[in-house]
Design a protein around this motif. Structure first.
Motif, mmCIF file in Angstrom:
data_model
loop_
_atom_site.group_PDB
_atom_site.id
_atom_site.type_symbol
_atom_site.label_atom_id
_atom_site.label_comp_id
_atom_site.label_asym_id
_atom_site.label_seq_id
_atom_site.Cartn_x
_atom_site.Cartn_y
_atom_site.Cartn_z
ATOM 1 N N MET A 168 9.696 3.996 -1.496
ATOM 2 C CA MET A 168 9.858 2.765 -0.714
ATOM 3 C C MET A 168 8.909 1.662 -1.170
ATOM 4 O O MET A 168 9.281 0.492 -1.232
ATOM 5 C CB MET A 168 9.643 3.049 0.781
ATOM 6 C CG MET A 168 10.684 3.938 1.403
ATOM 7 S SD MET A 168 12.393 3.432 1.086
ATOM 8 C CE MET A 168 12.483 1.905 1.993
ATOM 9 N N SER A 213 0.224 8.949 7.124
ATOM 10 C CA SER A 213 -0.883 8.141 6.591
ATOM 11 C C SER A 213 -0.688 6.649 6.858
ATOM 12 O O SER A 213 -1.113 5.813 6.054
ATOM 13 C CB SER A 213 -1.020 8.363 5.081
ATOM 14 O OG SER A 213 -1.048 9.711 4.765
ATOM 15 N N ASP A 260 -2.310 2.321 -4.614
ATOM 16 C CA ASP A 260 -1.867 3.691 -4.333
ATOM 17 C C ASP A 260 -3.039 4.611 -4.636
ATOM 18 O O ASP A 260 -3.849 4.315 -5.522
ATOM 19 C CB ASP A 260 -0.665 4.055 -5.221
ATOM 20 C CG ASP A 260 0.061 5.318 -4.736
ATOM 21 O OD1 ASP A 260 1.181 5.189 -4.204
ATOM 22 O OD2 ASP A 260 -0.503 6.430 -4.882
ATOM 23 N N PRO A 266 8.290 5.964 10.402
ATOM 24 C CA PRO A 266 7.985 5.608 11.793
ATOM 25 C C PRO A 266 6.656 4.841 11.856
ATOM 26 O O PRO A 266 5.834 4.973 10.955
ATOM 27 C CB PRO A 266 7.834 6.976 12.462
ATOM 28 C CG PRO A 266 7.324 7.863 11.362
ATOM 29 C CD PRO A 266 7.941 7.361 10.090
ATOM 30 N N GLN A 270 -4.483 4.377 8.980
ATOM 31 C CA GLN A 270 -5.657 3.741 8.372
ATOM 32 C C GLN A 270 -5.311 2.415 7.676
ATOM 33 O O GLN A 270 -5.953 1.390 7.933
ATOM 34 C CB GLN A 270 -6.321 4.723 7.405
ATOM 35 C CG GLN A 270 -7.645 4.229 6.883
ATOM 36 C CD GLN A 270 -7.899 4.670 5.439
ATOM 37 O OE1 GLN A 270 -7.054 5.289 4.809
ATOM 38 N NE2 GLN A 270 -9.069 4.342 4.935
ATOM 39 N N THR A 315 2.935 4.159 2.820
ATOM 40 C CA THR A 315 2.360 5.490 2.604
ATOM 41 C C THR A 315 3.193 6.516 3.380
ATOM 42 O O THR A 315 4.092 6.153 4.144
ATOM 43 C CB THR A 315 0.901 5.504 3.094
ATOM 44 O OG1 THR A 315 0.885 4.967 4.425
ATOM 45 C CG2 THR A 315 0.013 4.639 2.230
ATOM 46 N N ASP A 335 4.457 9.213 6.174
ATOM 47 C CA ASP A 335 4.489 9.044 7.636
ATOM 48 C C ASP A 335 3.119 9.276 8.286
ATOM 49 O O ASP A 335 2.707 8.538 9.176
ATOM 50 C CB ASP A 335 5.465 10.056 8.273
ATOM 51 C CG ASP A 335 6.922 9.746 7.970
ATOM 52 O OD1 ASP A 335 7.192 8.810 7.207
ATOM 53 O OD2 ASP A 335 7.788 10.464 8.505
ATOM 54 N N HIS A 387 15.257 6.926 12.967
ATOM 55 C CA HIS A 387 16.317 5.933 12.715
ATOM 56 C C HIS A 387 17.339 5.980 13.846
ATOM 57 O O HIS A 387 17.740 4.947 14.396
ATOM 58 C CB HIS A 387 17.059 6.267 11.415
ATOM 59 C CG HIS A 387 16.347 5.891 10.155
ATOM 60 N ND1 HIS A 387 16.014 4.596 9.841
ATOM 61 C CD2 HIS A 387 15.935 6.639 9.103
ATOM 62 C CE1 HIS A 387 15.430 4.567 8.644
ATOM 63 N NE2 HIS A 387 15.355 5.797 8.186
ATOM 64 N N ILE A 423 0.862 -1.188 0.000
ATOM 65 C CA ILE A 423 0.000 0.000 0.000
ATOM 66 C C ILE A 423 0.896 1.235 0.000
ATOM 67 O O ILE A 423 1.690 1.423 0.930
ATOM 68 C CB ILE A 423 -0.911 0.019 1.256
ATOM 69 C CG1 ILE A 423 -1.619 -1.332 1.452
ATOM 70 C CG2 ILE A 423 -1.906 1.181 1.184
ATOM 71 C CD1 ILE A 423 -2.480 -1.787 0.296
ATOM 72 N N GLY A 424 0.767 2.083 -1.019
ATOM 73 C CA GLY A 424 1.630 3.255 -1.150
ATOM 74 C C GLY A 424 2.836 2.883 -1.989
ATOM 75 O O GLY A 424 3.675 2.075 -1.563
#
Ligand SMILES: NC(=O)c1ccc[n+]([C@@H]2O[C@H](COP(=O)([O-])OP(=O)(O)OC[C@H]3O[C@@H](n4cnc5c(N)ncnc54)[C@H](O)[C@@H]3O)[C@@H](O)[C@H]2O)c1
Length: 333
Positions: A15, A77, A36, A97, A80, A73, A75, A176, A10-11
């Motif tokens: 990445m 988002s 996406d 994160p 959900q 997605t 940071d 990180h 998802i997204g």
């Protein structure tokens, strides 16, 4: 469950595309579906790997054979899709994160516990051999009692301009370092005092740099340096350092300035060859090891090396950094 896992991503930005490629390449996984909010991105990745381009999050989660879900997605988002994936009974690998508030972290952790699915946050530095060597030396007692820690993660201006309008450097880069410091020293942060400044990114309302002084359990002190405006012309787009000094010794790692250099008439660069790099047409490196580790944890029913509580603590410290910036005062955790 079969002996290979079906994955959905998802997204599909920087990445997500890499997660998709890796799930398609790894021996124990296959890529089943991608989604996406920009449909063309999903279609392009689906075309590249021969999987379903879902037209909604629910369609991706309901695709036949999905066992694990990568949430890649932005940071802000993560909540959900993580909740929806857990509620659908899927194991969740979410990019760092975990979320941008501890309340959202708690909701994600609770949903995964309720559904009895595994949850891991992609703190990819845990799979960088340089940091692993620091961890193992400290764990073996080679530095003695930890006294001081320094961690830096500085990125080029393109990174600040790209991500600055959406999230802060403390979340995008700082988590990180927070995670590495806590993992390597085995201690949680107990106090934070942060200072930040905004010049190059003032027009988009983002801090250029945040410096955080920290105190750790066991009475060590530390400093975290995060900045995302270093010059575009830098040979390496990432300059990261970590140093742990103890009563008996010192360990240090340097990331960026890799031993491979490519030069043209106008510029010399040292691209990353540790996190994600192609070796004979396949993605190799720390990200591959991270995804393979998560798949192994699901298939073999073992615990991921990044625990939900550790990922939550990194967010809690980033939150405290922002609280300290807002108030100008140290924050006790
Ligand atoms: N592990 C690392 O070293 C590392 C490096 C960079 C980014 N990240 C993390 O990865 C995540 C993604 O970062 P990126 O650089 O790939 O961002 P990106 O902007 O390149 O991609 C984000 C993608 O998510 C999509 N998207 C946004 N909201 C969505 C939603 N609700 N549903 C579906 N799709 C949605 C966007 O359209 C976009 O394609 C972030 O959390 C970031 O912090 C991790």
């Amino acid at each position: 469950m079969s002996d290979t896992l079906g994955a959905a991503v998802i997204g599909l930005g920087m990445m997500g595309e890499r997660h998709a490629q890796l799930w398609a390449e790894l021996p124990r996984t296959r890529l089943v579906a991608v989604y996406d909010i920009v449909p063309e991105r999903a279609q392009a990745v689906a075309d590249a790997h021969g999987c379903l381009a879902a037209s909604s999050l629910d369609e991706a989660l309901a695709a036949d054979g999905v066992d694990i879900v990568s949430v890649c997605t932005d940071d802000q988002s993560h909540l959900q899709p993580c909740l929806a994936a857990a509620d659908a009974g899927k194991h969740v690998l979410v990019e760092k994160p975990l979320a941008i508030t501890t309340a959202d972290c708690d909701a994600i952790i609770a949903a995964c516990e309720r559904a009895d699915v595994k949850l891991m946050t992609g703190h990819v530095c845990r799979f960088d051999p340089r940091y692993v060597a620091c961890h193992d030396a400290v764990a073996a007692g080679e530095v003695g009692d930890v006294v001081q820690v320094f961690a830096r993660r500085n990125n080029i201006l393109a990174s600040g301009l790209r991500i600055g309008p959406r999230t802060s450097v403390a979340y995008f880069l700082g988590v990180h370092e927070i995670d590495l410091i806590c993992w390597i020293t085995g201690a949680r942060v107990t106090r934070v005092h942060a200072e930040g400044t905004s010049k190059a990114l003032a027009s988009i309302g983002a801090d250029d740099s945040i410096l955080s002084l920290i105190r750790l359990e066991g009475d060590a002190v530390g400093c975290i340096e995060t900045c995302w405006i270093i010059p575009e012309g830098s040979a390496n787009s990432l300059d990261a350092r970590l140093e742990v000094v103890g009563t008996e010794g010192r360990v240090a790692a340097r990331v960026g300035g890799e031993p491979f250099e490519a030069a043209s008439a106008s510029r010399s660069s040292r691209p990353d060859i540790v996190y994600w790099t192609e070796v004979h047409g396949r993605v190799a490196g720390a990200l591959r090891d991270q995804l393979e580790h998560f798949a192994d944890c699901v298939l073999d029913d073992t615990e991921p090396i990044v625990t939900p509580a550790q990922a939550r603590h990194a967010v809690q410290v980033a939150e405290a950094i922002h609280h300290s910036l807002d108030t100008g005062a140290p924050v006790d955790l």
